[in-house]
Design an enzyme around this catalytic site. Structure first.
Site, PDB file in Angstrom:
ATOM      1  N   LYS A  70       0.973  -1.000  -0.411  1.00 40.96           N
ATOM      2  CA  LYS A  70       0.135   0.163  -0.134  1.00 40.96           C
ATOM      3  C   LYS A  70       1.121   1.325  -0.051  1.00 40.96           C
ATOM      4  CE  LYS A  70      -3.969  -1.492   1.991  1.00 40.96           C
ATOM      5  NZ  LYS A  70      -5.814  -0.869   2.585  1.00 40.96           N
ATOM      6  N   ASN A  91      -5.288   2.011  -1.834  1.00 44.07           N
ATOM      7  CA  ASN A  91      -5.822   1.002  -1.660  1.00 44.07           C
ATOM      8  C   ASN A  91      -5.947   0.571  -3.354  1.00 44.07           C
ATOM      9  OD1 ASN A  91      -8.073   2.391  -1.662  1.00 44.07           O
ATOM     10  ND2 ASN A  91      -9.349   0.511  -0.591  1.00 44.07           N
ATOM     11  N   ASP A 107     -10.182   3.445   1.491  1.00 44.03           N
ATOM     12  CA  ASP A 107     -10.393   3.012   2.985  1.00 44.03           C
ATOM     13  C   ASP A 107     -11.299   3.983   4.181  1.00 44.03           C
ATOM     14  OD1 ASP A 107      -9.412   0.485   1.820  1.00 44.03           O
ATOM     15  OD2 ASP A 107      -7.826   0.923   3.552  1.00 44.03           O
ATOM     16  N   GLY A 133      -5.076   1.870  18.215  1.00 40.57           N
ATOM     17  CA  GLY A 133      -4.128   0.898  17.386  1.00 40.57           C
ATOM     18  C   GLY A 133      -3.686   2.222  16.572  1.00 40.57           C
ATOM     19  N   GLY A 135      -2.067   1.400  13.275  1.00 43.06           N
ATOM     20  CA  GLY A 135      -0.833   1.189  11.974  1.00 43.06           C
ATOM     21  C   GLY A 135      -1.696   1.301  10.545  1.00 43.06           C
ATOM     22  N   ALA A 137      -4.284   0.551   8.998  1.00 41.32           N
ATOM     23  CA  ALA A 137      -5.640   0.847   8.638  1.00 41.32           C
ATOM     24  C   ALA A 137      -6.530   2.115   9.601  1.00 41.32           C
ATOM     25  CB  ALA A 137      -6.769  -0.353   9.963  1.00 41.32           C
ATOM     26  N   TYR A 224     -13.418  -7.226  10.072  1.00 40.77           N
ATOM     27  CA  TYR A 224     -14.405  -8.067   9.863  1.00 40.77           C
ATOM     28  C   TYR A 224     -15.016 -10.485   9.816  1.00 40.77           C
ATOM     29  CZ  TYR A 224     -11.815  -8.992   5.595  1.00 40.77           C
ATOM     30  OH  TYR A 224     -10.836  -8.976   4.384  1.00 40.77           O
TER      31      TYR A 224
HETATM   32  P1  ATR Z   1      -3.244  -3.066  10.016  1.00 39.72           P
HETATM   33  O1  ATR Z   1      -2.722  -2.409   8.170  1.00 39.72           O
HETATM   34  O2  ATR Z   1      -3.831  -3.931   9.626  1.00 39.72           O
HETATM   35  O3  ATR Z   1      -3.423  -1.561  10.458  1.00 39.72           O
HETATM   36  P2  ATR Z   1      -0.506  -3.543  11.166  1.00 39.72           P
HETATM   37  O4  ATR Z   1       0.228  -1.565  10.444  1.00 39.72           O
HETATM   38  O5  ATR Z   1       0.179  -4.052  11.447  1.00 39.72           O
HETATM   39  O6  ATR Z   1      -1.762  -3.834  10.588  1.00 39.72           O
HETATM   40  O7  ATR Z   1      -1.038  -2.795  12.747  1.00 39.72           O
HETATM   41  C1  ATR Z   1      -1.068  -3.933  13.835  1.00 39.72           C
HETATM   42  C2  ATR Z   1      -1.942  -2.444  15.139  1.00 39.72           C
HETATM   43  O8  ATR Z   1      -2.646  -4.064  15.691  1.00 39.72           O
HETATM   44  C3  ATR Z   1      -0.731  -2.396  15.834  1.00 39.72           C
HETATM   45  O9  ATR Z   1      -1.582  -0.860  16.488  1.00 39.72           O
HETATM   46  C4  ATR Z   1      -0.510  -2.879  16.621  1.00 39.72           C
HETATM   47  O10 ATR Z   1       0.227  -2.494  17.196  1.00 39.72           O
HETATM   48  P3  ATR Z   1       2.669  -2.011  17.813  1.00 39.72           P
HETATM   49  O11 ATR Z   1       2.005  -1.321  16.901  1.00 39.72           O
HETATM   50  O12 ATR Z   1       2.200  -1.485  19.000  1.00 39.72           O
HETATM   51  O13 ATR Z   1       2.252  -3.250  17.168  1.00 39.72           O
HETATM   52  C5  ATR Z   1      -1.836  -3.621  16.972  1.00 39.72           C
HETATM   53  N1  ATR Z   1      -1.023  -4.589  17.732  1.00 39.72           N
HETATM   54  C6  ATR Z   1      -1.156  -6.067  17.543  1.00 39.72           C
HETATM   55  N2  ATR Z   1      -1.446  -7.048  17.907  1.00 39.72           N
HETATM   56  C7  ATR Z   1      -1.662  -5.985  19.585  1.00 39.72           C
HETATM   57  C8  ATR Z   1      -1.506  -6.410  20.753  1.00 39.72           C
HETATM   58  N3  ATR Z   1      -1.317  -8.061  21.124  1.00 39.72           N
HETATM   59  N4  ATR Z   1      -1.463  -5.675  21.521  1.00 39.72           N
HETATM   60  C9  ATR Z   1      -1.745  -4.402  21.086  1.00 39.72           C
HETATM   61  N5  ATR Z   1      -2.218  -4.319  20.170  1.00 39.72           N
HETATM   62  C10 ATR Z   1      -1.413  -5.099  19.015  1.00 39.72           C
END
Ligand code: ATR
Length: 279
Positions: A70, A91, A107, A133, A135, A137, A224
């Site tokens: 992306k 996307n 998105d 979060g 990341g 999304a 989902y």
């Molecule tokens: P996406 O594209 O789906 O957003 P991503 O960019 O990998 O996926 O982001 C995953 C998110 O889930 C991040 O906010 C991640 O937190 P970190 O930035 O600390 O990695 C969060 N996440 C993943 N596992 C987690 C956990 N066990 N507890 C809390 N947050 C979690």
């Protein structure tokens, strides 16, 4: 009478076998009696540029872009939609009539539309939002919520620096909350959204308590599979309006389909059933 052109589109990622986009777009192609196909485009990262540059030559109307491309695909576009530029990821690619590549990110608007589908009166300026979060999304959802006029956007993330980076990018209306304070940060919000992977099929439930969340708050999840995450189940039991991630997936697809096939398709119960049959 000119013959209807066969229109090609697809989803480019690595891997792509898990994506539901072919089910969605091929459902609409059939429904509208169009000549065309939406195919999987598994492309390894080191071949992304060649694959993207090949789209016009192959006669593609465009494609969706998914993980892990992306951000890198965005750099290969000739033009970017302003919201894609702010999200800093795309996307969707739309091949223009002259072969130039337009990068779009639906998105965020797909997410907003999923809230409006659940509550037609939903307004961004109704009150603060809490995003769990930080990341990829989260970034799309944060940009879309700010564009909808959310007055205060609290972001909490396990890794604080990633939440701070979003504040640095998007400014004054964004507040960073340490992950340890995520439960208290629910006080006074109108909207809670989970963008973490916690609660997804095969992952543990998100570790949050909803006691401080106002009864009027809407609770949404970008996940989902399953349709009802443990977070949404807990919210429903407390009487909150809940919105699952399927609406975001379906709503981001509509404008892409329109750009490629020239028809704005509808999200019908049949489409939802076709997608859910793959879960
Ligand atoms: P996406 O594209 O789906 O957003 P991503 O960019 O990998 O996926 O982001 C995953 C998110 O889930 C991040 O906010 C991640 O937190 P970190 O930035 O600390 O990695 C969060 N996440 C993943 N596992 C987690 C956990 N066990 N507890 C809390 N947050 C979690």
């Amino acid at each position: 009478m000119s013959e209807q052109r066969f229109v090609l589109a697809g989803v480019m990622g690595w891997p792509v076998a898990h994506t539901r986009s072919p089910v969605i777009h091929n459902h609409w192609i059939a429904k509208h009696g169009l000549k065309g196909a939406y195919v999987q485009l598994p492309v390894q990262p080191d071949r992304l540029e060649a694959a993207i540059r090949g789209l016009p030559a192959l006669g593609f109307a465009g494609c969706n872009i998914t993980v892990p491309h992306k951000v890198n695909a965005m750099q290969l576009m000739d033009e970017l939609h302003p919201q894609a530029r702010r999200i800093a990821a795309i996307n969707t690619v739309v091949v223009q009539p002259d072969g130039r590549l337009l990068g779009v990110n639906n998105d965020g608007i797909g997410y907003i539309q999923s809230l409006r589908d659940a509550n037609p009166g939903w307004r961004g300026d109704a009150g603060p939002a809490l995003v769990l979060g930080a990341g990829g999304a989260a970034r799309a959802i944060v940009v879309a919520l700010l564009d909808e006029g959310v007055p205060e956007l609290r972001i909490t993330n396990r890794t604080l620096e990633k939440a701070q980076a979003l504040k640095d990018a998007f400014g004054d209306r964004v507040t960073v909350v340490p992950w340890a304070e995520r439960n208290q940060a629910m006080a006074g919000v109108s909207l809670l959204v989970n963008t973490t992977t916690q609660g997804m099929h095969g992952q543990p439930a998100l570790d949050v308590q909803l006691d401080d969340l106002p009864a009027s708050a809407m609770v949404s999840d970008a996940i989902y599979i399953p349709l009802e995450t443990p977070l949404l189940a807990a919210a429903r039991q407390r009487g909150h309006q809940t919105v699952n991630g399927l609406g975001m997936l379906l709503n981001q697809a509509r404008p892409a389909f329109q750009a490629w096939f020239g028809v704005l398709p509808e999200i019908t119960p049949e489409l939802r059933a076709a997608v859910q049959a793959t879960f």
